[in-house]
Design an enzyme around this catalytic site. Structure first.
Site, mmCIF file in Angstrom:
data_model
loop_
_atom_site.group_PDB
_atom_site.id
_atom_site.type_symbol
_atom_site.label_atom_id
_atom_site.label_comp_id
_atom_site.label_asym_id
_atom_site.label_seq_id
_atom_site.Cartn_x
_atom_site.Cartn_y
_atom_site.Cartn_z
ATOM 1 N N SER A 41 15.199 -10.438 82.605
ATOM 2 C CA SER A 41 16.172 -9.557 83.092
ATOM 3 C C SER A 41 16.021 -9.450 84.824
ATOM 4 O O SER A 41 15.096 -9.774 85.317
ATOM 5 C CB SER A 41 15.809 -8.209 82.772
ATOM 6 O OG SER A 41 16.562 -7.144 83.436
ATOM 7 N N CYS A 147 10.103 1.448 84.752
ATOM 8 C CA CYS A 147 10.642 2.334 85.934
ATOM 9 C C CYS A 147 9.588 3.591 86.125
ATOM 10 O O CYS A 147 9.120 4.090 85.171
ATOM 11 C CB CYS A 147 12.077 2.925 85.480
ATOM 12 S SG CYS A 147 12.961 1.331 85.065
HETATM 13 C C1 LIG Z 1 14.405 -10.957 91.608
HETATM 14 C C2 LIG Z 1 14.007 -10.342 90.325
HETATM 15 C C3 LIG Z 1 14.735 -9.142 89.955
HETATM 16 C C4 LIG Z 1 14.163 -8.622 88.735
HETATM 17 N N1 LIG Z 1 14.762 -7.618 88.071
HETATM 18 C C5 LIG Z 1 14.322 -7.149 86.926
HETATM 19 C C6 LIG Z 1 15.154 -5.976 86.207
HETATM 20 O O1 LIG Z 1 16.063 -5.647 86.604
HETATM 21 N N2 LIG Z 1 14.751 -5.456 85.051
HETATM 22 C C7 LIG Z 1 13.486 -6.001 84.611
HETATM 23 O O2 LIG Z 1 13.043 -5.739 83.437
HETATM 24 N N3 LIG Z 1 12.682 -7.021 85.157
HETATM 25 C C8 LIG Z 1 13.291 -7.501 86.113
HETATM 26 N N4 LIG Z 1 12.412 -8.440 86.848
HETATM 27 C C9 LIG Z 1 11.395 -8.987 86.313
HETATM 28 C C10 LIG Z 1 11.506 -10.208 85.458
HETATM 29 O O3 LIG Z 1 12.407 -9.958 84.440
HETATM 30 C C11 LIG Z 1 10.207 -10.830 84.900
HETATM 31 O O4 LIG Z 1 9.617 -9.986 83.984
HETATM 32 C C12 LIG Z 1 9.396 -11.298 85.894
HETATM 33 O O5 LIG Z 1 9.837 -11.795 86.897
HETATM 34 C C13 LIG Z 1 8.102 -12.163 85.259
HETATM 35 O O6 LIG Z 1 8.723 -13.272 84.868
HETATM 36 P P1 LIG Z 1 8.714 -14.671 85.717
HETATM 37 O O7 LIG Z 1 7.216 -14.794 86.088
HETATM 38 O O8 LIG Z 1 9.210 -15.698 84.893
HETATM 39 O O9 LIG Z 1 9.584 -14.326 86.886
HETATM 40 C C14 LIG Z 1 13.201 -9.094 87.972
HETATM 41 C C15 LIG Z 1 12.294 -10.075 88.654
HETATM 42 C C16 LIG Z 1 12.607 -10.811 89.808
HETATM 43 C C17 LIG Z 1 11.963 -11.933 90.481
#
Ligand SMILES: Cc1cc2nc3c(=O)[nH]c(=O)nc-3n(C[C@H](O)[C@H](O)[C@H](O)COP(=O)(O)O)c2cc1C
Ligand SMILES: Cc1cc2nc3c(=O)[nH]c(=O)nc-3n(C[C@H](O)[C@H](O)[C@H](O)COP(=O)(O)OP(=O)(O)OC[C@H]3O[C@@H](n4cnc5c(N)ncnc54)[C@H](O)[C@@H]3O)c2cc1C
Ligand SMILES: Cc1cc2nc3c(=O)[nH]c(=O)nc-3n(C[C@H](O)[C@H](O)[C@H](O)COP(=O)(O)OP(=O)(O)OC[C@H]3O[C@@H](n4cnc5c(N)ncnc54)[C@H](O)[C@@H]3O)c2cc1C
Ligand SMILES: Cc1cc2nc3c(=O)[nH]c(=O)nc-3n(C[C@H](O)[C@H](O)[C@H](O)COP(=O)(O)O)c2cc1C
Ligand code: FES
Ligand code: FES
Lengths: 326, 272, 326, 272
Positions: A41, A147
């Site tokens: 997300s 949140c």
């Molecule tokens: C720019 C950005 C925006 C994100 N927005 C959300 C969000 O709106 N809701 C959510 O549950 N996680 C959000 N996340 C977290 C990611 O969904 C994910 O859990 C986290 O980045 C770890 O995964 P990764 O290491 O592959 O990025 C966001 C992450 C990033 C980097």
């Protein structure tokens, strides 16, 4: 917003997926996925359809939707840290009604099951989002319980298992689709949080959200991000997330969706072996927009290399039970 | 980094971006502060509008996690090549400077909304400082073979930190340099000089990039000359496409988010 | 062990520290340090005296000492992960009596104050180590409370503030030196843990130990480390540790020692500004054995660049109060 | 990786290590599987005993966090240079392969306990496989100008994966190659061949590295010939100096830790 998109051939990175010889399907608490790869997300949008074939994904996941419109946090919202990024975007949202009217369609057109991520600052807000989305045609909800819970002092909702249970049970009651619960990284208590989600009726848990962190600009004596702290994501957090996935998978019978630092088919294998049934790719997409499609294309070869006909046969196959010791 | 409050979103076409592993053709220092990177991308070279940018990442497991936004400095559709010019400031641009010709970079572009030149514009004034000038060289490229006359004021710390003069001149622009070193770059001095030069026959459009002080000056000049002003601004970015919401141009108005620099900009109308 | 060390000129990396123009001293809960730089426990030994001037360090810290001899964990004990390392060395120990007899002297000879790290699997074991070390001539103790508490189900001692308080209070009662308490990374509750340590009489808290993580070898369906999970350290964890330091410094009045991913003078500045009074360098020493001395040598220039005459004037100067928001 | 249980700790001198930023003089492929890295380090070249190793790390912020242990392949005290030969297997060795001549690496060494050659030894047999051979070439260097005769059996998958034959021959060793490809590397075949070659006039010392099967064979041969055997083993390492306790040679005996490969080894006496 009046944007005319010029019709032009789609630019793609080299690898395009071919017909899979191995069975890539996984089953996520009532949700059948063609393969275990989906975006995380906030790290995906319909805009990516210009850059890769998105219909090959197991599912797509929306940015978290709140009940009412929110502006998000102050700038800077993003910076780079060692092998990861720090973000405090702050979840700007159009609000659920507007999202249903003008946002959801873009995801629905992509050709993969749509998981809508929902958020709230109060129990009632989560429920309102679920109500607004009832019958909207999505395949599943993902409840973002990272949140702050403004009703109980502002701590992350899922650090309070009772509050989280109430939220999740209410969302489940309002939904005809499977409900995933996305936990925040709780190094000491992830198993308890996963159990509370399962007991409240979740179909699966996503483990995990970004890791709270801080970057400081010493010259200005200020945090690098406008909001102060933010969430760390990317390769730096992979070993931490992998352990949490393993712990959560030990704790509950419902499937676990692994998330944190994944950027290759080999990473997907690590998460499946540790106990994940599906995975989400976040940060890695920023530098390589077509990465998820490439990973999907590599899954058959991965299965062959690891000696399984069905990718699902990798799930939770860690033979040595990791011990937790000093 | 975040632009001034009074930004208006421009309208107009945005070509569909592509994502490619592009071969690096040239990677070399341009001056003591800046480097040139030339890569092969017929698609981006053909589609890019003036003022658009790309997201760039070296292909390395151990390098930076995020791609870096870089303005398209020049593009040559016939040759299928794109040039960017950048300053080495931190880890990302250091990693970029280590990429050698023959290696590849992952490039996504063209991205964002570029400068819009109105049909009835006869004179354009470019006000740029430092590396900000790189966002405006493509405007001169596009106007080189038109009747529109381009004047440019290029500001920098000293002579070596002014880039783009050669490209602009090759596009028949009238170029003036002002520097901190020789004391000509102060806003009052620049204002004075521009009044003298253009009050008689003022430009219809002022385009600016790279300095908040020059942006304020652009707004004042636009008011004086009944011209319109556009500014290209910067923001920290992750996706460059509009989905990560990392690049808001300001702090929003309580419920609504400010425009996104990557999608709604990087060029904005300057409300005067 | 009969090792004859050939007397030969000391090999050093280029930079050797010169007379500091800025005042680098910091005061750590009764312990006066010439500068804020010391090694992290387990990432330093007297062996390093061959490779750098160790007397320039603010202090030296021993590997954690248990009451009785322990063999440590199975191999592999170490592997590399993205911008970090994962270790499950498992704290082999000679036992406290033997350490006092044959281990401590090597540290004492180095010319910097010695902090002895102590551990235990039970409350009584911590106390026994403190008793064994009474009057041994060290400058301080650092209580490593990241060990599993076998009396209460094996969870890390400091996830149970009451159990930790008991341990710390007992060690303080047995010691004539300042007592530091080294916390494990608790993303949600570090402030509570720091408070419990302060209330129990700790002179300072060290924030923090390595972050629990896992690396999986998918082909072998096994963890990469013999023990299963391990601790992640190095640059990857820096933003996480920095936030914890900031939270701990908000929560308590006693000094905080920052630890996690530090590998440059600029990193030291980030930690001081965020609230640390001193710092520990761990993983970075492995690739650059003389790094700590180089950092110390760079501190005067750092102070000048940041506009302070006394390095201590940087401590807890973050002007914008970071907010914790989604 | 972890060696066999019956390891004895050798005694003898260990020179004091140095830590240097060393200039890379050569960095090039040696065969399809191996690369050569030559760096300038008069101190290490002079101090190193046969069988010792170094810890090596490229000087880069974004590279690997841990240094990598590498045997000293050859050293030339007069020229002040050290060679290592390594296989590119993962992130660390890949990063090493990207270091070019003229750049620097951080090197710590010489480290560990090398092979001990007894005063009364007249014949030495080296049994090595693959990259393990690199741990023993320095033994031949040291014995080149002595009356001690060195024989070596070098084992590998195929001809190209056998290294060190040239160095050993230059040191007047009697070299035999056995490979999986031509079916000569199986332990029974090697055993048979060695019995035939050495039963009459057996070596007093057998040194081995790179293969658990060859290590077991070395123990059997030592028993048969009343020779002593030493083995160089590998372990994942962080410090290379003995303080991190990352490199235990086994799982210990309940309270006592197994010997540390970096400090007590990497060469151990093989109890037969
Ligand atoms: C720019 C950005 C925006 C994100 N927005 C959300 C969000 O709106 N809701 C959510 O549950 N996680 C959000 N996340 C977290 C990611 O969904 C994910 O859990 C986290 O980045 C770890 O995964 P990764 O290491 O592959 O990025 C966001 C992450 C990033 C980097
Ligand atoms: C649309 C656009 C066009 C640009 N065009 C150019 C150009 O043509 N030439 C040029 O030299 N620079 C240009 N920049 C700025 C360039 O992107 C930054 O200099 C670069 O990102 C710095 O990265 P770093 O890792 O070297 O620096 P660091 O300071 O180490 O970066 C840390 C983080 O902050 C971000 N960041 C830091 N400064 C900036 C900045 N000014 N803008 C955006 N993000 C930043 C980085 O991307 C990174 O995530 C442009 C920026 C934007 C938004
Ligand atoms: C004393 C000693 C001498 C050595 N001499 C040589 C030599 O001359 N030539 C050569 O090619 N190799 C040698 N090795 C092995 C070499 O250190 C490894 O191949 C290298 O560490 C692999 O790193 P990587 O990141 O490329 O591989 P990865 O598999 O990605 O490494 C992951 C982690 O495991 C460790 N690791 C993996 N394999 C080994 C191994 N075999 N030994 C130790 N650590 C390992 C790495 O250091 C790293 O921490 C020696 C090892 C030791 C202990
Ligand atoms: C190999 C190794 C051994 C360690 N041993 C100990 C130990 O015995 N006691 C302890 O409190 N911390 C130990 N630690 C944790 C470090 O002291 C430090 O808290 C952690 O590594 C984070 O700092 P860094 O990122 O600078 O390495 C060890 C860490 C490593 C990498
Ligand atoms: S950079 Fe992602 S929305 Fe602009
Ligand atoms: S590698 Fe650190 S003790 Fe051997």
């Amino acid at each position: 917003m009046t944007t005319r998109i010029v019709d032009a051939p789609r630019g793609r990175e080299p690898a395009t997926p071919s017909r899979p010889p191995a069975d890539l399907r996984v089953e996520l608490g009532g949700l059948a996925l063609a393969n275990p790869v989906m975006p995380a997300s906030g790290c995906f949008g319909p805009e990516l359809a210009d850059l890769m074939p998105v219909d090959v994904l197991g599912a797509v996941v929306t940015k978290t939707v709140f009940a009412t419109a929110r502006p998000g946090n102050r700038t800077h919202r993003i910076t780079e840290v060692s092998h990861g990024m720090l973000n405090s975007v702050g979840i700007p949202s159009q609000g659920a009604a507007e999202f249903r009217r003008s946002g959801l369609g873009g995801y629905a057109a992509l050709g993969a099951p749509v998981v809508v991520s929902i958020g709230g600052l109060s129990t009632a807000e989560y429920w309102r989002v679920a109500d607004e989305l009832a019958g909207a045609g999505h395949a599943a909800l993902e409840v973002n319980v990272s949140c702050p819970n403004l009703e109980r002092g502002g701590a992350t909702l899922d650090t309070d298992p009772r509050a989280m249970s109430e939220v999740v049970a209410g969302v489940v009651a309002r939904s005809s689709t499977p409900v995933l619960v996305k936990l925040s990284p709780q190094l000491q208590t992830i198993g308890d949080a996963a159990k509370a989600a399962a007991d409240a009726g979740a179909s699966a848990v996503t483990v995990c959200n970004s890791f709270p962190g801080l970057a400081v600009n010493p010259a200005r004596r200020e945090p690098e991000l406008g909001n102060g702290t933010g969430g760390v994501s990317g390769p730096a957090v992979k070993p931490l997330a992998l352990r949490l996935v393993w712990l959560a998978a030990q704790a509950v019978d419902i499937p676990v969706v692994g998330c944190g630092g994944i950027r290759s088919a080999a990473d997907v294998a690590e998460f499946l072996v540790a106990g994940a049934t599906a995975v989400q790719v976040g940060t890695a997409t920023f530098a390589q927009p077509a990465l998820m499609a490439r990973i999907v294309a590599e899954l058959p070869a991965l299965a062959a290399r690891l000696g399984v006909d069905r990718l699902a046969d990798l799930i939770a196959t860690l033979t040595t039970r990791p011990k937790e010791q000093p | 980094m975040s632009g001034p409050a009074a930004l208006g979103v421009l309208e107009g076409e945005r070509p569909v971006p592509a994502c490619e592993r592009a071969e690096v053709l040239v990677s070399r220092p341009l001056s003591d502060r800046y480097r040139l990177l030339r890569f092969r991308s017929p698609v981006i070279a053909e589609r890019a509008r003036a003022g658009q940018f790309v997201m760039l990442a070296p292909v390395t497991e151990s390098g930076p996690v995020l791609p870096r936004p870089m303005a398209i400095y020049t593009r040559d559709a016939a040759a299928g090549v794109v040039d960017i010019v950048y300053g080495v400031v931190g880890a990302g641009t250091t990693a970029l400077s280590a990429v050698a010709a023959g290696e590849t970079v992952v490039v996504t572009g063209p991205l964002g909304r570029g400068f819009a030149i109105h049909d009835d514009t006869e004179r354009v004034l470019l006000l740029g400082r430092g590396v900000g000038i790189c966002a405006m060289t493509t405007v001169a490229q596009d106007l080189a073979d038109t009747p529109v006359r381009v004047a440019a004021v290029l500001s920098g710390r000293h002579d070596a930190s002014i880039i783009g003069a050669d490209v602009l001149r090759a596009c028949r622009a009238d170029v003036r340099r002002v520097t901190d070193a020789d004391g000509t770059s102060g806003v009052p001095a620049v204002r004075e000089r521009l009044h003298r030069a253009f009050d008689v026959d003022p430009p219809q459009q002022i385009l600016t990039s790279g300095s908040e002080r020059l942006t304020r000056l652009a707004a004042q000049l636009a008011a004086r000359w009944r011209a319109t002003a556009q500014v290209s601004i910067e923001a920290h970015m992750a996706c460059g496409l509009g989905y990560c919401h990392g690049c808001a141009a300001g702090d929003g108005d309580g419920t609504r988010e400010a425009p996104l620099v990557c999608r709604d900009g990087p060029v904005f109308r300057l409300r005067t």
